[in-house]
Motif scaffolding. Structure first.
Motif, PDB file in Angstrom:
ATOM      1  N   GLY A 196      45.702  38.676  23.350  1.00  0.00           N
ATOM      2  CA  GLY A 196      45.179  40.020  23.138  1.00  0.00           C
ATOM      3  C   GLY A 196      44.764  40.749  24.401  1.00  0.00           C
ATOM      4  O   GLY A 196      45.297  40.528  25.488  1.00  0.00           O
ATOM      5  N   ILE A 197      43.725  41.612  24.257  1.00  0.00           N
ATOM      6  CA  ILE A 197      43.305  42.478  25.358  1.00  0.00           C
ATOM      7  C   ILE A 197      42.679  41.685  26.494  1.00  0.00           C
ATOM      8  O   ILE A 197      42.850  42.030  27.669  1.00  0.00           O
ATOM      9  N   SER A 198      41.960  40.611  26.180  1.00  0.00           N
ATOM     10  CA  SER A 198      41.310  39.834  27.244  1.00  0.00           C
ATOM     11  C   SER A 198      42.354  39.160  28.133  1.00  0.00           C
ATOM     12  O   SER A 198      42.200  39.111  29.358  1.00  0.00           O
ATOM     13  N   GLY A 199      43.418  38.652  27.523  1.00  0.00           N
ATOM     14  CA  GLY A 199      44.490  38.056  28.315  1.00  0.00           C
ATOM     15  C   GLY A 199      45.176  39.083  29.192  1.00  0.00           C
ATOM     16  O   GLY A 199      45.469  38.826  30.360  1.00  0.00           O
ATOM     17  N   PHE A 200      45.401  40.284  28.640  1.00  0.00           N
ATOM     18  CA  PHE A 200      46.052  41.350  29.400  1.00  0.00           C
ATOM     19  C   PHE A 200      45.188  41.793  30.569  1.00  0.00           C
ATOM     20  O   PHE A 200      45.676  41.993  31.687  1.00  0.00           O
ATOM     21  N   LEU A 201      43.868  41.949  30.337  1.00  0.00           N
ATOM     22  CA  LEU A 201      42.965  42.364  31.410  1.00  0.00           C
ATOM     23  C   LEU A 201      42.941  41.341  32.537  1.00  0.00           C
ATOM     24  O   LEU A 201      42.950  41.694  33.710  1.00  0.00           O
ATOM     25  N   GLY A 202      42.929  40.067  32.164  1.00  0.00           N
ATOM     26  CA  GLY A 202      42.927  39.018  33.176  1.00  0.00           C
ATOM     27  C   GLY A 202      44.173  39.064  34.040  1.00  0.00           C
ATOM     28  O   GLY A 202      44.110  38.921  35.268  1.00  0.00           O
ATOM     29  N   VAL A 203      45.316  39.297  33.408  1.00  0.00           N
ATOM     30  CA  VAL A 203      46.582  39.370  34.141  1.00  0.00           C
ATOM     31  C   VAL A 203      46.634  40.618  35.007  1.00  0.00           C
ATOM     32  O   VAL A 203      47.162  40.599  36.114  1.00  0.00           O
ATOM     33  N   LEU A 204      46.068  41.724  34.511  1.00  0.00           N
ATOM     34  CA  LEU A 204      46.066  42.972  35.274  1.00  0.00           C
ATOM     35  C   LEU A 204      45.320  42.787  36.596  1.00  0.00           C
ATOM     36  O   LEU A 204      45.753  43.267  37.646  1.00  0.00           O
ATOM     37  N   LEU A 205      44.223  42.065  36.538  1.00  0.00           N
ATOM     38  CA  LEU A 205      43.456  41.802  37.751  1.00  0.00           C
ATOM     39  C   LEU A 205      44.250  40.932  38.718  1.00  0.00           C
ATOM     40  O   LEU A 205      44.305  41.203  39.915  1.00  0.00           O
ATOM     41  N   VAL A 206      44.863  39.885  38.201  1.00  0.00           N
ATOM     42  CA  VAL A 206      45.672  39.003  39.052  1.00  0.00           C
ATOM     43  C   VAL A 206      46.808  39.793  39.697  1.00  0.00           C
ATOM     44  O   VAL A 206      47.098  39.646  40.884  1.00  0.00           O
ATOM     45  N   ALA A 207      47.442  40.657  38.892  1.00  0.00           N
ATOM     46  CA  ALA A 207      48.541  41.479  39.408  1.00  0.00           C
ATOM     47  C   ALA A 207      48.051  42.403  40.522  1.00  0.00           C
ATOM     48  O   ALA A 207      48.708  42.543  41.564  1.00  0.00           O
TER      49      ALA A 207
END
Length: 480
Positions: A196-207
């Motif tokens: 969900g959104i928490s996984g996406f936010l985590g990846v956005l930061l890594v990106a």
């Protein structure tokens, strides 16, 4: 007057930016990104950061073409915002890249012990060896540095291209001895989106942090042979190359390896669990782990090389603008800032000693970097906006004043500022929801530090934000 030579060609500048932004984030962390957010989540996150990066880099290109100075970020903030802003950005960016170089050296010292022949030497000794190597790469002419960085980065780029070709052949069943995979892993179990959104936010930061370092191309402006021609060209090339490398590499990895594969998590941070190694193993390429290990080692040396270059030039720029001791602007017989380089080496050495003596020192260095990088990005885009506002305020023509114009202004800065705000909030999303004050303070400590430095400098020097009508728009007021 002592001046640095403009010895960097467009190909050097392009590769310096690529070398600063393609490192272990792609080679090691990309697998965990796919696991956390799923194939589509990872691709969308990197695409969003890629769009933001495009507008950030074109804004920096406009600044670097109009005002091509060495160690440019502090100079941009000083000239277009406030001398205190330039002081803060310059010193913080110097700290950022010194810490980045320290982390690269520490990681390289760990990775080289993968081979048994090198395992008998303590990692701290390897760190000292790598410091000496980077010092020697930077101590001579800037052209020698440019050539070294060009070939170090070339190895990384060539590896990624070979990986993409092999990966596509596996996907279509030409290599690997299996049936064509196609895009079946994109719809496997919970894919294409996971967590969900928490996984996406985590990846956005890594990106976002994976792309960090691309902006270092602006630091090279003061030593470019023809900045008005080479800077815009290099920035355009760098953006598309990096975006294609990251997006295509993740797309290929996600197609070949399902997001549930435990190797993608890379919990042990071992080279044999690199997605690149997994793909090469699937087609039976011998010594895949050793090959990737050598490439990652080269990538770290390359990134550390770019970092040391950037930090020494930033300290030189601070000195030239009277925001650091005058001795830091002293050049050696090769016309490079030798004293600044030596001081930077000392800071890197102390950071490595700190990380070696403290059990969690390595991770504390890492935790400081993210917010500081986004802060520099934010100040750069504000400098760009104020340049445009000053041109209009002073009744000048943008076409006549600017030899390179960032496209889609003001949409570009709006997108950059929005994504940066999203990154800063996203990094503490769970802490904000749960009102975890101690964690929030720790997350925003680098930004708090920057704000404190800014106001202390302003209080001591009595500087004021420069009025738009007073911003210097003369084209040739820069370090030649």
């Amino acid at each position: 007057m002592e001046e640095m030579k403009r010895g960097l060609k467009t190909r050097h500048i392009s590769m310096i930016a690529i070398g600063g932004s393609i490192g272990t984030g792609l080679f090691m962390a990309s697998g965990a990104v796919i696991t956390q957010a799923g194939p589509a989540g990872a691709l969308i996150a990197y695409a969003i950061i890629g769009v933001m990066l495009y507008f950030l880099m074109t804004a920096i290109g406009e600044l670097a073409t109009f005002y091509p100075v060495s160690g440019s970020f502090s100079a941009y903030s000083s000239r277009f915002i406030d001398p205190s802003a330039g002081f803060t950005v310059g010193w913080l960016y110097w700290i950022i890249w010194a810490l980045v170089s320290s982390v690269d050296i520490l990681t390289a010292a760990k990775i080289i012990t993968y081979w048994n022949i090198f395992d008998s030497i303590d990692p701290f000794v390897w760190s000292m060896i790598f410091i000496v190597i980077l010092f020697l790469l930077n101590i001579f002419t800037v052209k020698a540095f440019g050539e070294a960085e060009y070939w170090l980065s070339f190895i990384k780029v060539a590896t990624i291209i070979i990986f993409l070709i092999v990966g596509v052949l596996i996907i279509f069943g030409i290599l690997g001895g299996n049936e064509p995979l196609g895009l079946t892993n994109y719809t496997y179990k919970e894919a294409p989106f996971v967590n969900g959104i928490s996984g996406f936010l985590g990846v956005l930061l890594v990106a976002g942090f994976s792309f960090g370092g691309t902006e270092v191309v602006a630091v090279t402006a003061g030593e470019s042979e023809n900045p008005k021609e080479s800077m815009p060209k290099a920035i355009r090339q760098v953006f598309w190359r990096i975006l294609l490398f990251y997006i295509l590499a993740i797309a290929v990895i996600a197609a070949i390896i399902p997001y549930t594969d435990p190797l993608l998590l890379n919990k042990d941070n071992t080279v044999t669990q690199s997605p690149f190694t997994i793909v090469f193993d699937r087609v039976g390429i011998a010594f895949a782990a050793s090959i990737i290990n050598a490439v990652i080692l080269t990538a770290l040396i390359s990134a550390g090389n770019s970092g040391l270059y950037a930090t020494s030039r930033l300290l030189y720029s601070l000195s030239k603008h009277k925001q650091a001791p005058k001795v830091f602007s002293k050049l050696n017989k090769h016309n490079m800032p030798f004293v600044s380089l030596c001081v930077t080496i000392v800071l890197i050495f102390l950071s490595i000693v700190y990380a070696t003596l403290n059990a969690d020192g390595y991770y504390r260095l890492l935790n400081m970097l993210g917010a500081l990088v986004t802060l520099v990005w934010l100040m750069s885009i504000i400098s760009h906006v104020r340049l445009r506002m000053a041109i209009r305020k002073q009744g000048k023509s943008e076409t006549e004043t600017l030899e390179y114009k960032a496209p889609l202004y003001p949409l570009g800065p709006i997108i950059v500022i929005s994504v940066i705000a999203f990154l800063l909030i996203g990094q503490s999303f769970d802490s904000i929801i749960n009102l975890n004050i101690p964690i929030l303070i720790e997350s925003f400590l680098p930004i708090i530090l920057g704000v404190v430095v800014y106001f202390i400098h302003k209080f001591i020097t009595k500087t004021k934000v420069i009025k738009l009508e007073d911003i210097d728009l003369s084209k040739h007021n820069y370090d030649k």
